[in-house]
Design a protein around this motif. Structure first.
Motif, short mmCIF file in Angstrom:
data_model
loop_
_atom_site.label_atom_id
_atom_site.label_comp_id
_atom_site.label_asym_id
_atom_site.label_seq_id
_atom_site.Cartn_x
_atom_site.Cartn_y
_atom_site.Cartn_z
N VAL A 289 -21.16 114.37 10.12
CA VAL A 289 -21.68 114.09 8.91
C VAL A 289 -22.08 115.56 8.59
CG1 VAL A 289 -23.74 113.05 7.72
CG2 VAL A 289 -22.71 111.81 9.50
N TYR A 290 -22.83 116.18 9.22
CA TYR A 290 -23.04 117.78 9.02
C TYR A 290 -21.87 118.42 8.60
CZ TYR A 290 -24.54 122.29 9.18
OH TYR A 290 -24.63 123.91 8.93
N GLN A 291 -20.77 118.36 9.36
CA GLN A 291 -19.57 119.20 8.92
C GLN A 291 -18.91 118.52 7.66
OE1 GLN A 291 -17.66 118.30 12.56
NE2 GLN A 291 -18.43 120.25 13.63
N GLU A 292 -18.89 117.30 7.31
CA GLU A 292 -18.29 116.92 6.16
C GLU A 292 -19.13 117.21 4.91
OE1 GLU A 292 -16.04 114.92 3.39
OE2 GLU A 292 -15.77 115.38 5.58
N GLN A 293 -20.72 117.41 5.11
CA GLN A 293 -21.44 117.72 4.02
C GLN A 293 -21.34 119.43 4.01
OE1 GLN A 293 -25.62 116.96 4.65
NE2 GLN A 293 -25.15 114.57 4.49
N TYR B 101 -29.99 112.38 23.60
CA TYR B 101 -30.10 113.35 22.68
C TYR B 101 -28.63 113.76 22.20
CZ TYR B 101 -35.01 113.62 23.23
OH TYR B 101 -36.41 113.23 23.26
N GLN B 102 -27.93 114.13 23.08
CA GLN B 102 -26.43 114.42 22.97
C GLN B 102 -25.75 113.41 21.98
OE1 GLN B 102 -25.47 117.64 23.42
NE2 GLN B 102 -23.86 117.09 22.12
N GLN B 103 -26.12 112.08 22.40
CA GLN B 103 -25.22 111.01 21.89
C GLN B 103 -25.70 111.07 20.33
OE1 GLN B 103 -26.74 107.59 24.01
NE2 GLN B 103 -24.43 107.01 24.59
N LEU B 104 -26.89 111.26 20.04
CA LEU B 104 -27.25 111.44 18.62
C LEU B 104 -26.71 112.63 17.95
CD1 LEU B 104 -28.89 110.17 16.37
CD2 LEU B 104 -30.85 110.96 17.33
N ILE B 105 -26.58 113.79 18.45
CA ILE B 105 -25.98 115.05 17.99
C ILE B 105 -24.66 114.74 17.52
CG2 ILE B 105 -25.29 117.42 18.58
CD1 ILE B 105 -27.96 117.51 20.04
N ASP B 106 -23.93 113.96 18.68
CA ASP B 106 -22.49 113.52 18.56
C ASP B 106 -22.36 112.68 16.93
OD1 ASP B 106 -21.94 115.23 20.54
OD2 ASP B 106 -21.55 113.49 22.12
N LEU B 107 -23.28 112.01 16.86
CA LEU B 107 -22.98 111.06 15.75
C LEU B 107 -23.58 111.99 14.42
CD1 LEU B 107 -25.23 108.03 16.73
CD2 LEU B 107 -22.85 108.18 16.12
N LEU B 108 -24.35 112.91 14.53
CA LEU B 108 -24.77 113.44 13.29
C LEU B 108 -24.00 114.87 13.01
CD1 LEU B 108 -28.59 113.44 13.67
CD2 LEU B 108 -27.10 112.03 12.08
N LEU B 109 -23.15 115.20 13.83
CA LEU B 109 -22.56 116.76 13.61
C LEU B 109 -21.30 116.28 12.75
CD1 LEU B 109 -22.25 118.77 16.84
CD2 LEU B 109 -23.16 119.30 14.80
N GLU C 205 -27.63 118.48 3.57
CA GLU C 205 -29.00 117.76 3.27
C GLU C 205 -29.91 118.42 4.11
OE1 GLU C 205 -29.30 113.73 3.60
OE2 GLU C 205 -27.23 113.48 2.39
N ALA C 206 -30.97 118.94 3.63
CA ALA C 206 -32.09 119.66 4.39
C ALA C 206 -32.50 118.74 5.42
CB ALA C 206 -33.19 120.20 3.62
N ALA C 207 -32.62 117.62 5.17
CA ALA C 207 -33.09 116.44 6.31
C ALA C 207 -32.25 116.42 7.70
CB ALA C 207 -33.33 115.15 5.88
N LYS D 76 -32.65 119.62 9.60
CA LYS D 76 -33.90 119.68 10.41
C LYS D 76 -33.66 118.61 11.62
CE LYS D 76 -38.72 118.06 9.62
NZ LYS D 76 -39.07 117.06 10.49
N GLU D 77 -33.15 117.47 11.43
CA GLU D 77 -32.82 116.51 12.42
C GLU D 77 -32.17 117.24 13.47
OE1 GLU D 77 -34.11 113.14 14.03
OE2 GLU D 77 -34.12 113.14 11.62
N LEU D 78 -31.03 117.89 13.26
CA LEU D 78 -30.09 118.54 14.29
C LEU D 78 -30.98 119.61 14.94
CD1 LEU D 78 -26.94 118.40 12.20
CD2 LEU D 78 -26.96 117.64 14.57
N SER D 79 -31.78 120.36 14.27
CA SER D 79 -32.70 121.29 14.74
C SER D 79 -33.44 120.95 15.94
CB SER D 79 -33.45 122.05 13.82
OG SER D 79 -34.13 123.22 14.15
N GLU D 80 -34.34 119.52 15.73
CA GLU D 80 -35.10 119.06 16.46
C GLU D 80 -34.41 118.67 17.60
OE1 GLU D 80 -36.97 116.08 14.20
OE2 GLU D 80 -38.09 117.62 12.97
#
Length: 160
Positions: free
Chosen positions: A65-69, A55-63, A76-78, A81-85
């Motif tokens: 993207v989130y910071q750039e957005q 799960y942490q690997q996935l968070i590290d991939l998404l963060l 994006e709301a999605a 939601k993904e990071l929250s889950e």
């Protein structure tokens, strides 16, 4: 490989499912659903450290993207939601590992992305209850039960 992993997961062939999800990720390192499914399998196999790392690997991939957005003020709301889950999934692993203070922190992190996410409140409640912080636990379980009134586990935890 991902779809085969799902079938194997449904038939409780967890080791084979894990192998297929891992193979899917070798072909596509950003396949979110494969990461999530692999985490579920690892949890089912009680490989909590590996599940949390997944799960942490996935968070590290998404963060990033989130910071750039967030920088562009177009989050994006999605994605939120993904990071929250994912943070709630980390909290679930930590609770099962009896790392309750860490679970509380992860649940709180989950709620920064989605302040209404019922599973984060539930995991927070589990952590507080284990730490004998019963007022905080009751408050967290109440929030989970209000967010998801049909979830009997939440209702039961709140009633206790």
């Amino acid at each position: 490989y991902y779809r085969k992993g799902l079938v194997l997961m449904q038939t409780k062939q967890m080791k084979e499912a894990l192998e297929n999800f891992t193979t899917a990720l070798q072909f596509n390192r950003t396949y979110l659903d494969a990461y999530k499914s692999r985490g579920e399998v690892l949890l089912a196999m009680n490989q909590l450290t590996q599940a949390m790392a997944n799960y942490q690997q996935l968070i590290d991939l998404l963060l990033p993207v989130y910071q750039e957005q967030q920088r562009k003020m177009q989050v994006e709301a999605a994605l939120k939601k993904e990071l929250s889950e994912l943070y709630a999934a980390v909290a679930r692993c930590q609770n099962r590992m009896q790392a309750y203070a860490n679970a509380t922190t992860s649940a709180d992190q989950s709620l920064t992305f989605d302040p209404t996410y019922h599973e984060a409140y539930y995991q927070r409640g589990v952590a507080y209850q284990a730490q004998k912080q019963y007022a905080n636990a009751a408050q967290a379980f109440e929030r989970a039960a209000k967010q998801q009134p049909t979830q009997m586990a939440y209702q039961y935890a709140y009633a206790n």
